[in-house]
Design a protein around this motif. Sequence first.
Motif, PDB file in Angstrom:
ATOM      1  N   LEU A  44     -59.373 -29.546 -29.252  1.00 18.65           N
ATOM      2  CA  LEU A  44     -58.990 -28.824 -28.035  1.00 18.65           C
ATOM      3  C   LEU A  44     -59.712 -29.432 -26.844  1.00 18.65           C
ATOM      4  N   SER A  45     -58.986 -29.607 -25.759  1.00 25.98           N
ATOM      5  CA  SER A  45     -59.553 -30.234 -24.561  1.00 25.98           C
ATOM      6  C   SER A  45     -60.381 -29.230 -23.765  1.00 25.98           C
ATOM      7  N   SER A  46     -60.984 -29.721 -22.714  1.00 26.35           N
ATOM      8  CA  SER A  46     -61.796 -28.866 -21.844  1.00 26.35           C
ATOM      9  C   SER A  46     -60.932 -27.887 -21.048  1.00 26.35           C
ATOM     10  N   LYS A  47     -59.616 -28.034 -21.091  1.00 24.29           N
ATOM     11  CA  LYS A  47     -58.716 -27.066 -20.459  1.00 24.29           C
ATOM     12  C   LYS A  47     -58.730 -25.721 -21.180  1.00 24.29           C
ATOM     13  N   VAL A  48     -59.166 -25.743 -22.448  1.00 28.65           N
ATOM     14  CA  VAL A  48     -59.133 -24.558 -23.293  1.00 28.65           C
ATOM     15  C   VAL A  48     -60.477 -23.847 -23.228  1.00 28.65           C
ATOM     16  N   ASN A  49     -60.441 -22.606 -22.767  1.00 28.87           N
ATOM     17  CA  ASN A  49     -61.642 -21.774 -22.676  1.00 28.87           C
ATOM     18  C   ASN A  49     -61.530 -20.681 -23.724  1.00 28.87           C
ATOM     19  N   ILE A  50     -62.344 -20.770 -24.768  1.00 27.01           N
ATOM     20  CA  ILE A  50     -62.298 -19.755 -25.815  1.00 27.01           C
ATOM     21  C   ILE A  50     -63.321 -18.671 -25.482  1.00 27.01           C
ATOM     22  N   ILE A  51     -62.834 -17.443 -25.410  1.00 28.27           N
ATOM     23  CA  ILE A  51     -63.646 -16.296 -25.042  1.00 28.27           C
ATOM     24  C   ILE A  51     -63.802 -15.420 -26.278  1.00 28.27           C
ATOM     25  N   CYS A  52     -65.049 -15.221 -26.702  1.00 28.73           N
ATOM     26  CA  CYS A  52     -65.291 -14.376 -27.871  1.00 28.73           C
ATOM     27  C   CYS A  52     -65.280 -12.917 -27.414  1.00 28.73           C
ATOM     28  N   ASP A  53     -64.175 -12.246 -27.704  1.00 29.59           N
ATOM     29  CA  ASP A  53     -64.010 -10.854 -27.289  1.00 29.59           C
ATOM     30  C   ASP A  53     -62.833 -10.270 -28.067  1.00 29.59           C
ATOM     31  N   ASP A  54     -62.645  -8.974 -27.930  1.00 32.61           N
ATOM     32  CA  ASP A  54     -61.547  -8.255 -28.552  1.00 32.61           C
ATOM     33  C   ASP A  54     -60.402  -8.172 -27.550  1.00 32.61           C
ATOM     34  N   VAL A  55     -59.213  -8.558 -27.934  1.00 27.82           N
ATOM     35  CA  VAL A  55     -58.060  -8.573 -27.034  1.00 27.82           C
ATOM     36  C   VAL A  55     -57.757  -7.173 -26.487  1.00 27.82           C
ATOM     37  N   PHE A  56     -58.159  -6.136 -27.219  1.00 34.65           N
ATOM     38  CA  PHE A  56     -57.914  -4.772 -26.765  1.00 34.65           C
ATOM     39  C   PHE A  56     -58.895  -4.336 -25.676  1.00 34.65           C
ATOM     40  N   SER A  57     -60.090  -4.908 -25.648  1.00 29.99           N
ATOM     41  CA  SER A  57     -61.081  -4.482 -24.653  1.00 29.99           C
ATOM     42  C   SER A  57     -61.313  -5.519 -23.548  1.00 29.99           C
ATOM     43  N   TYR A  58     -60.914  -6.768 -23.769  1.00 31.12           N
ATOM     44  CA  TYR A  58     -61.117  -7.826 -22.777  1.00 31.12           C
ATOM     45  C   TYR A  58     -60.344  -7.520 -21.497  1.00 31.12           C
ATOM     46  N   GLU A  59     -60.982  -7.740 -20.371  1.00 32.38           N
ATOM     47  CA  GLU A  59     -60.334  -7.550 -19.078  1.00 32.38           C
ATOM     48  C   GLU A  59     -60.215  -8.907 -18.383  1.00 32.38           C
ATOM     49  N   PRO A  60     -59.004  -9.462 -18.324  1.00 32.49           N
ATOM     50  CA  PRO A  60     -58.819 -10.748 -17.652  1.00 32.49           C
ATOM     51  C   PRO A  60     -59.259 -10.695 -16.189  1.00 32.49           C
ATOM     52  N   GLN A  61     -59.690 -11.833 -15.683  1.00 29.82           N
ATOM     53  CA  GLN A  61     -60.168 -11.946 -14.312  1.00 29.82           C
ATOM     54  C   GLN A  61     -59.157 -12.610 -13.392  1.00 29.82           C
ATOM     55  N   LYS A  87     -48.852  -4.770 -24.787  1.00 32.76           N
ATOM     56  CA  LYS A  87     -47.840  -5.094 -23.772  1.00 32.76           C
ATOM     57  C   LYS A  87     -48.146  -4.395 -22.452  1.00 32.76           C
ATOM     58  N   ASN A  88     -48.501  -3.128 -22.525  1.00 37.29           N
ATOM     59  CA  ASN A  88     -48.823  -2.384 -21.307  1.00 37.29           C
ATOM     60  C   ASN A  88     -50.068  -2.933 -20.621  1.00 37.29           C
ATOM     61  N   LYS A  89     -51.075  -3.262 -21.394  1.00 35.96           N
ATOM     62  CA  LYS A  89     -52.329  -3.777 -20.821  1.00 35.96           C
ATOM     63  C   LYS A  89     -52.130  -5.125 -20.146  1.00 35.96           C
ATOM     64  N   TYR A  90     -51.532  -6.073 -20.851  1.00 36.44           N
ATOM     65  CA  TYR A  90     -51.468  -7.445 -20.350  1.00 36.44           C
ATOM     66  C   TYR A  90     -50.343  -7.694 -19.354  1.00 36.44           C
ATOM     67  N   SER A  91     -49.317  -6.869 -19.331  1.00 38.82           N
ATOM     68  CA  SER A  91     -48.227  -7.099 -18.380  1.00 38.82           C
ATOM     69  C   SER A  91     -48.719  -7.034 -16.931  1.00 38.82           C
ATOM     70  N   GLN A  92     -49.771  -6.287 -16.675  1.00 34.66           N
ATOM     71  CA  GLN A  92     -50.309  -6.227 -15.305  1.00 34.66           C
ATOM     72  C   GLN A  92     -51.007  -7.526 -14.894  1.00 34.66           C
ATOM     73  N   TYR A  93     -51.263  -8.414 -15.846  1.00 32.82           N
ATOM     74  CA  TYR A  93     -51.912  -9.691 -15.547  1.00 32.82           C
ATOM     75  C   TYR A  93     -50.923 -10.847 -15.485  1.00 32.82           C
ATOM     76  N   LEU A  94     -49.644 -10.551 -15.429  1.00 31.38           N
ATOM     77  CA  LEU A  94     -48.611 -11.585 -15.311  1.00 31.38           C
ATOM     78  C   LEU A  94     -48.337 -11.911 -13.850  1.00 31.38           C
ATOM     79  N   GLU A  95     -48.256 -13.196 -13.567  1.00 29.76           N
ATOM     80  CA  GLU A  95     -47.781 -13.628 -12.253  1.00 29.76           C
ATOM     81  C   GLU A  95     -46.313 -13.226 -12.131  1.00 29.76           C
ATOM     82  N   ASP A  96     -45.825 -13.065 -10.908  1.00 32.30           N
ATOM     83  CA  ASP A  96     -44.407 -12.806 -10.700  1.00 32.30           C
ATOM     84  C   ASP A  96     -43.601 -13.922 -11.355  1.00 32.30           C
ATOM     85  N   GLY A  97     -42.632 -13.552 -12.147  1.00 34.14           N
ATOM     86  CA  GLY A  97     -41.806 -14.537 -12.843  1.00 34.14           C
ATOM     87  C   GLY A  97     -42.436 -15.052 -14.126  1.00 34.14           C
ATOM     88  N   GLY A  98     -43.615 -14.533 -14.504  1.00 31.53           N
ATOM     89  CA  GLY A  98     -44.299 -14.966 -15.718  1.00 31.53           C
ATOM     90  C   GLY A  98     -43.657 -14.390 -16.973  1.00 31.53           C
TER      91      GLY A  98
END
Length: 114
Positions: A44-61, A87-98
């Motif tokens: 995996l290249s340096s473009k890939v940032n692996i975050i050790c967390d739970d997908v249910f509790s992680y809050e994207p920035q 779906k409900n949690k992560y849909s708010q982190y989608l760019e328009d048209g994402g």
Amino acid sequence: FPVTICGGLGLGIAPYLSQPFCDTIDVIEIDQDLIDLINTAGYLSSKVNIICDDVFSYEPQRKYDFILIDVWQKNSPTFDEEIETIKNKYSQYLEDGGTLCVPLDYLVGKPCSC
């Protein structure tokens, strides 16, 4: 898609295949041993940032152009509720048209034949 987030690392195939056309790939993985194994493999290249967390509790920035959620088995007793929560949690982190992709979404409400 320039900015992508993956819920679940697995063998790192999704981030690996995304490297040529993504600027940033964030991956949320709860298992540190798996993260260490994939990091040791070195594909995996340096473009890939692996975050050790739970997908249910992680809050994207940030917001993402593409969100892939592939973190559980259909034989989970709370599968239907988990999919809707994600779906409900992560849909708010989608760019328009994402795009939000949940590969097992078509199984919601259907019995597991596992």
